[in-house]
Design a protein around this motif. Structure first.
Motif, PDB file in Angstrom:
ATOM      1  N   TYR A 160       1.120  -1.760   0.470  1.00 51.71           N
ATOM      2  CA  TYR A 160       0.273  -0.019   0.004  1.00 51.71           C
ATOM      3  C   TYR A 160       1.195   1.484  -0.161  1.00 51.71           C
ATOM      4  O   TYR A 160       0.136   1.999   0.542  1.00 51.71           O
ATOM      5  CB  TYR A 160      -0.370   0.609   0.825  1.00 51.71           C
ATOM      6  N   LYS A 161       2.210   1.563   0.366  1.00 48.88           N
ATOM      7  CA  LYS A 161       3.202   2.042   0.494  1.00 48.88           C
ATOM      8  C   LYS A 161       2.973   3.418  -0.197  1.00 48.88           C
ATOM      9  O   LYS A 161       2.978   4.931   0.041  1.00 48.88           O
ATOM     10  CB  LYS A 161       4.098   2.095   0.960  1.00 48.88           C
ATOM     11  N   ASP A 162       2.826   3.094  -1.920  1.00 50.90           N
ATOM     12  CA  ASP A 162       2.266   4.537  -2.487  1.00 50.90           C
ATOM     13  C   ASP A 162       0.841   4.986  -2.586  1.00 50.90           C
ATOM     14  O   ASP A 162       0.960   6.197  -1.975  1.00 50.90           O
ATOM     15  CB  ASP A 162       2.474   3.631  -3.961  1.00 50.90           C
ATOM     16  N   GLU A 163       0.038   4.540  -1.784  1.00 48.41           N
ATOM     17  CA  GLU A 163      -1.094   4.844  -2.166  1.00 48.41           C
ATOM     18  C   GLU A 163      -1.205   5.537  -0.589  1.00 48.41           C
ATOM     19  O   GLU A 163      -1.738   6.557   0.068  1.00 48.41           O
ATOM     20  CB  GLU A 163      -2.382   4.059  -1.498  1.00 48.41           C
ATOM     21  N   LEU A 164      -0.258   4.867   0.795  1.00 47.59           N
ATOM     22  CA  LEU A 164      -0.386   5.741   2.139  1.00 47.59           C
ATOM     23  C   LEU A 164       0.734   6.788   1.321  1.00 47.59           C
ATOM     24  O   LEU A 164       0.228   7.727   2.031  1.00 47.59           O
ATOM     25  CB  LEU A 164       0.210   4.874   2.964  1.00 47.59           C
ATOM     26  N   THR A 165       1.314   6.673   0.852  1.00 43.83           N
ATOM     27  CA  THR A 165       2.286   8.377   0.367  1.00 43.83           C
ATOM     28  C   THR A 165       1.225   8.826  -0.150  1.00 43.83           C
ATOM     29  O   THR A 165       1.405  10.625   0.394  1.00 43.83           O
ATOM     30  CB  THR A 165       3.548   7.950  -0.493  1.00 43.83           C
ATOM     31  N   ALA A 166       0.515   8.753  -1.170  1.00 43.63           N
ATOM     32  CA  ALA A 166      -0.292  10.228  -2.010  1.00 43.63           C
ATOM     33  C   ALA A 166      -1.485  10.191  -1.025  1.00 43.63           C
ATOM     34  O   ALA A 166      -1.764  12.018  -0.825  1.00 43.63           O
ATOM     35  CB  ALA A 166      -1.188   8.718  -2.961  1.00 43.63           C
ATOM     36  N   ILE A 167      -1.849   9.552   0.157  1.00 41.03           N
ATOM     37  CA  ILE A 167      -2.785  10.056   1.407  1.00 41.03           C
ATOM     38  C   ILE A 167      -1.894  10.946   2.275  1.00 41.03           C
ATOM     39  O   ILE A 167      -2.738  11.757   2.619  1.00 41.03           O
ATOM     40  CB  ILE A 167      -3.235   8.659   2.435  1.00 41.03           C
ATOM     41  N   ARG A 168      -0.763  10.896   2.654  1.00 41.31           N
ATOM     42  CA  ARG A 168      -0.249  11.407   3.750  1.00 41.31           C
ATOM     43  C   ARG A 168       0.416  13.467   2.927  1.00 41.31           C
ATOM     44  O   ARG A 168      -0.526  14.488   4.151  1.00 41.31           O
ATOM     45  CB  ARG A 168       0.966  11.057   3.763  1.00 41.31           C
ATOM     46  N   ARG A 169       0.413  12.955   1.767  1.00 42.64           N
ATOM     47  CA  ARG A 169       1.154  14.680   0.989  1.00 42.64           C
ATOM     48  C   ARG A 169      -0.632  14.817   0.738  1.00 42.64           C
ATOM     49  O   ARG A 169      -0.282  16.526   0.696  1.00 42.64           O
ATOM     50  CB  ARG A 169       1.625  13.715  -0.239  1.00 42.64           C
ATOM     51  N   ASP A 170      -1.724  14.537   0.690  1.00 42.12           N
ATOM     52  CA  ASP A 170      -2.326  14.965   0.456  1.00 42.12           C
ATOM     53  C   ASP A 170      -2.990  16.060   1.973  1.00 42.12           C
ATOM     54  O   ASP A 170      -3.609  17.475   1.191  1.00 42.12           O
ATOM     55  CB  ASP A 170      -3.712  14.445   0.251  1.00 42.12           C
ATOM     56  N   LEU A 171      -3.026  14.915   3.107  1.00 42.30           N
ATOM     57  CA  LEU A 171      -3.641  15.466   4.301  1.00 42.30           C
ATOM     58  C   LEU A 171      -1.853  16.743   4.501  1.00 42.30           C
ATOM     59  O   LEU A 171      -2.847  17.450   5.052  1.00 42.30           O
ATOM     60  CB  LEU A 171      -3.312  14.175   5.179  1.00 42.30           C
ATOM     61  N   HIS A 172      -1.238  17.004   4.233  1.00 36.12           N
ATOM     62  CA  HIS A 172      -0.274  17.657   4.198  1.00 36.12           C
ATOM     63  C   HIS A 172      -0.533  18.789   3.593  1.00 36.12           C
ATOM     64  O   HIS A 172      -0.267  19.863   4.182  1.00 36.12           O
ATOM     65  CB  HIS A 172       1.255  16.660   3.096  1.00 36.12           C
ATOM     66  N   GLN A 173      -1.362  18.710   2.683  1.00 30.44           N
ATOM     67  CA  GLN A 173      -1.203  20.618   1.926  1.00 30.44           C
ATOM     68  C   GLN A 173      -2.320  20.661   2.325  1.00 30.44           C
ATOM     69  O   GLN A 173      -2.410  21.814   2.164  1.00 30.44           O
ATOM     70  CB  GLN A 173      -1.793  20.034   0.100  1.00 30.44           C
ATOM     71  N   HIS A 174      -3.273  20.180   3.097  1.00 26.48           N
ATOM     72  CA  HIS A 174      -4.430  20.687   4.050  1.00 26.48           C
ATOM     73  C   HIS A 174      -4.471  20.742   5.094  1.00 26.48           C
ATOM     74  O   HIS A 174      -5.908  19.858   5.682  1.00 26.48           O
ATOM     75  CB  HIS A 174      -5.699  19.783   2.343  1.00 26.48           C
ATOM     76  N   VAL A 186       9.890  17.994   7.933  1.00 27.96           N
ATOM     77  CA  VAL A 186      10.056  16.870   7.112  1.00 27.96           C
ATOM     78  C   VAL A 186       9.939  15.449   8.024  1.00 27.96           C
ATOM     79  O   VAL A 186      10.710  14.710   8.016  1.00 27.96           O
ATOM     80  CB  VAL A 186      10.939  17.399   5.839  1.00 27.96           C
ATOM     81  N   LEU A 187       8.473  15.052   7.524  1.00 26.67           N
ATOM     82  CA  LEU A 187       7.969  13.787   7.591  1.00 26.67           C
ATOM     83  C   LEU A 187       8.851  12.841   6.758  1.00 26.67           C
ATOM     84  O   LEU A 187       8.172  13.118   5.372  1.00 26.67           O
ATOM     85  CB  LEU A 187       6.932  13.302   8.269  1.00 26.67           C
ATOM     86  N   ASP A 188       9.767  11.666   6.684  1.00 28.21           N
ATOM     87  CA  ASP A 188       9.539  10.469   6.794  1.00 28.21           C
ATOM     88  C   ASP A 188       8.615   9.776   5.968  1.00 28.21           C
ATOM     89  O   ASP A 188       8.119   8.888   7.032  1.00 28.21           O
ATOM     90  CB  ASP A 188      10.858  10.088   6.713  1.00 28.21           C
ATOM     91  N   ASP A 189       8.583   9.450   4.373  1.00 36.36           N
ATOM     92  CA  ASP A 189       7.206   8.696   3.823  1.00 36.36           C
ATOM     93  C   ASP A 189       7.835   7.581   4.400  1.00 36.36           C
ATOM     94  O   ASP A 189       6.964   6.205   4.611  1.00 36.36           O
ATOM     95  CB  ASP A 189       6.557   8.984   2.684  1.00 36.36           C
ATOM     96  N   GLY A 190       9.047   7.288   4.675  1.00 34.75           N
ATOM     97  CA  GLY A 190       8.984   5.850   4.698  1.00 34.75           C
ATOM     98  C   GLY A 190       8.765   5.203   6.139  1.00 34.75           C
ATOM     99  O   GLY A 190       8.758   3.702   6.178  1.00 34.75           O
ATOM    100  N   ILE A 191       8.117   5.749   6.938  1.00 34.72           N
ATOM    101  CA  ILE A 191       7.951   5.571   8.757  1.00 34.72           C
ATOM    102  C   ILE A 191       5.971   4.698   8.047  1.00 34.72           C
ATOM    103  O   ILE A 191       5.878   4.293   8.873  1.00 34.72           O
ATOM    104  CB  ILE A 191       7.646   6.770   9.124  1.00 34.72           C
ATOM    105  N   LEU A 192       5.509   5.290   7.016  1.00 32.70           N
ATOM    106  CA  LEU A 192       4.001   5.102   6.709  1.00 32.70           C
ATOM    107  C   LEU A 192       3.858   3.693   7.574  1.00 32.70           C
ATOM    108  O   LEU A 192       3.089   3.182   8.306  1.00 32.70           O
ATOM    109  CB  LEU A 192       3.281   5.498   5.853  1.00 32.70           C
ATOM    110  N   PRO A 193       4.541   2.735   6.126  1.00 32.60           N
ATOM    111  CA  PRO A 193       4.149   1.749   6.483  1.00 32.60           C
ATOM    112  C   PRO A 193       4.449   0.965   7.399  1.00 32.60           C
ATOM    113  O   PRO A 193       4.247  -0.190   8.246  1.00 32.60           O
ATOM    114  CB  PRO A 193       4.727   0.553   4.879  1.00 32.60           C
ATOM    115  N   VAL A 194       6.068   0.841   8.297  1.00 32.34           N
ATOM    116  CA  VAL A 194       6.770   0.655   9.381  1.00 32.34           C
ATOM    117  C   VAL A 194       5.681   1.055  11.303  1.00 32.34           C
ATOM    118  O   VAL A 194       5.444  -0.318  11.545  1.00 32.34           O
ATOM    119  CB  VAL A 194       7.338   1.335  10.202  1.00 32.34           C
ATOM    120  N   GLY A 195       4.965   2.347  10.576  1.00 30.89           N
ATOM    121  CA  GLY A 195       4.230   2.370  11.893  1.00 30.89           C
ATOM    122  C   GLY A 195       2.733   1.968  11.297  1.00 30.89           C
ATOM    123  O   GLY A 195       2.468   1.354  13.213  1.00 30.89           O
TER     124      GLY A 195
END
Length: 387
Positions: free
Chosen positions: A10-24, A363-372
């Motif tokens: 899911y990591k690409d989708e998780l990154t997209a979700i996180r960056r969208d939340l980050h922008q808003h 800056v949050l490292d998106d690599g943490i997303l699948p770990v958490g």
């Protein structure tokens, strides 16, 4: 690093979700868009959704396919900070004065990743309760959800949370048993003096002079009243007064925060602050109104549950990357209030980057997303394993 394979996919989708939340980004109790996205994602994955707890909070409920059992809660915060972003990221905040400078966009995304996995697999006995909390940054979001009956409506036997940690090594998971993070008070001292022309200060009772004396005296509280074997912090962070070059103002306001790990120390500090304010008011013949209020309790990890969370962490990052912390930190976290209502544990996950949270360049490292996400999913599977 053996993150759960399905979550890693899911990591690409998780990154997209996180960056969208980050922008808003949305600050405390304004997380309307964020909570809407959370609710829509959960519903799309077939998860029972409840909205409106603590104003903008969201709760998702997943029943395991291995029969009835206990309930485990997972919590993530959703709010941003009222500050400007200066990262120059391509997905930087689009809202002036709003910035996910603490990584809550990442925490929300991690819990969404765990939610999707748990909804797809349901390989546990019992119930997973997914808690998306508003207003963590000093707004009392945890208390608001509790007041709305969070654990009465969604009883949890245990609850778990996490926070990103740019100061730690990447993907290293740490847990401090027992008291782990400080409780916090916020304070405001409103000084009411007498205004005058700036050229005739003898007609005033200058609140700015009083404010400077008060600030100096407050600095003696920790250094001269609290035992050096105890821990406390008293920081004045704001002084507001005046509107013109040639006017001695009527009022000044001194504000800040107190941090503590011991409630007796907290009460001592409060008593001394009030006594100093009263003495300063008498000395300068002004009025000082004191408002000292608790916003976070001490975060205490349930020691009997620490090893279980640590084992789940070892599953995800390996035995050398999961460790017990030996010292608490003086930062605060309102997950503490949930831990006072039900047993649980809070951990940190390191990630790449060295800029601290609450800094305009964080800056949050998106690599943490699948770990958490993997850690949160794994603790549910471990604690709700079928007998």
């Amino acid at each position: 690093m053996p993150v759960i394979n399905r979550i890693d996919s899911y990591k690409d989708e998780l990154t997209a979700i996180r960056r969208d939340l980050h922008q808003h980004p949305e600050i405390g109790f304004e997380e309307v868009r964020t909570s809407g996205i959370v609710a829509a994602k959960l519903e799309a994955w077939g998860i029972e959704v409840h909205r409106g707890l603590g104003m903008t909070g969201v709760v998702g409920v997943i029943e395991g396919r291995r029969g009835p059992g206990r309930a485990v809660g997972l919590r993530a915060d959703m709010d941003a900070l009222p500050m400007e972003e200066r990262t120059n990221l391509t997905y930087a905040s689009k809202i002036p004065g709003r910035f996910h400078g603490c990584g809550h966009d990442g925490h929300t995304t991690m819990l969404l990743g765990a939610a999707r996995y748990l909804a797809e697999t349901r390989d546990f006995a019992g119930t997973a309760v997914l808690i998306f909390q508003p207003g963590e940054e000093g707004c009392g979001g945890a208390r608001a959800m509790l007041a709305d009956g969070l654990f009465r409506r969604f009883p949890c036997d245990e609850i778990y949370g996490l926070h990103n940690a740019p100061a730690d090594e990447p993907y290293r998971i740490g847990i401090k048993p027992g008291p782990a993070m400080a409780g916090a008070d916020f304070f405001d001292f409103r000084i009411r003096g007498r205004g005058s022309h700036g050229a005739m200060p003898e007609h005033s009772r200058d609140p700015i002079i009083v404010a400077t004396a008060l600030v100096q005296s407050l600095q003696s509280v920790v250094s001269r009243n609290v035992s050096p074997l105890k821990q406390a912090v008293l920081s004045v962070t704001q002084i507001h007064a005046g509107s013109a070059y040639n006017i001695v103002p009527e009022e000044a306001v001194v504000s800040g925060t107190v941090r503590f790990l011991d409630r007796e120390v907290n009460e001592l500090v409060r008593q001394r602050m009030r006594a100093i304010a009263a003495g300063t008011a008498a000395a300068f013949e002004v009025e000082i109104e004191c408002d000292i209020r608790n916003v976070f309790d001490v975060l205490v990890n349930t020691e009997d549950l620490v090893e279980g969370y640590l084992e789940a962490a070892r599953d995800i990052v390996g035995p050398d990357q999961a460790y017990l912390k030996t010292a608490p930190v003086m930062g605060s976290e309102d997950f503490a209030d949930m831990l006072h209502a039900t047993p649980g544990v809070y951990c940190t996950i390191g990630h790449a980057g060295s800029v601290p949270v609450h800094n305009s360049g964080f800056v949050l490292d998106d690599g943490i997303l699948p770990v958490g996400a993997s850690l949160l999913a794994r603790i549910v599977e471990r604690r709700l394993a079928a007998a």
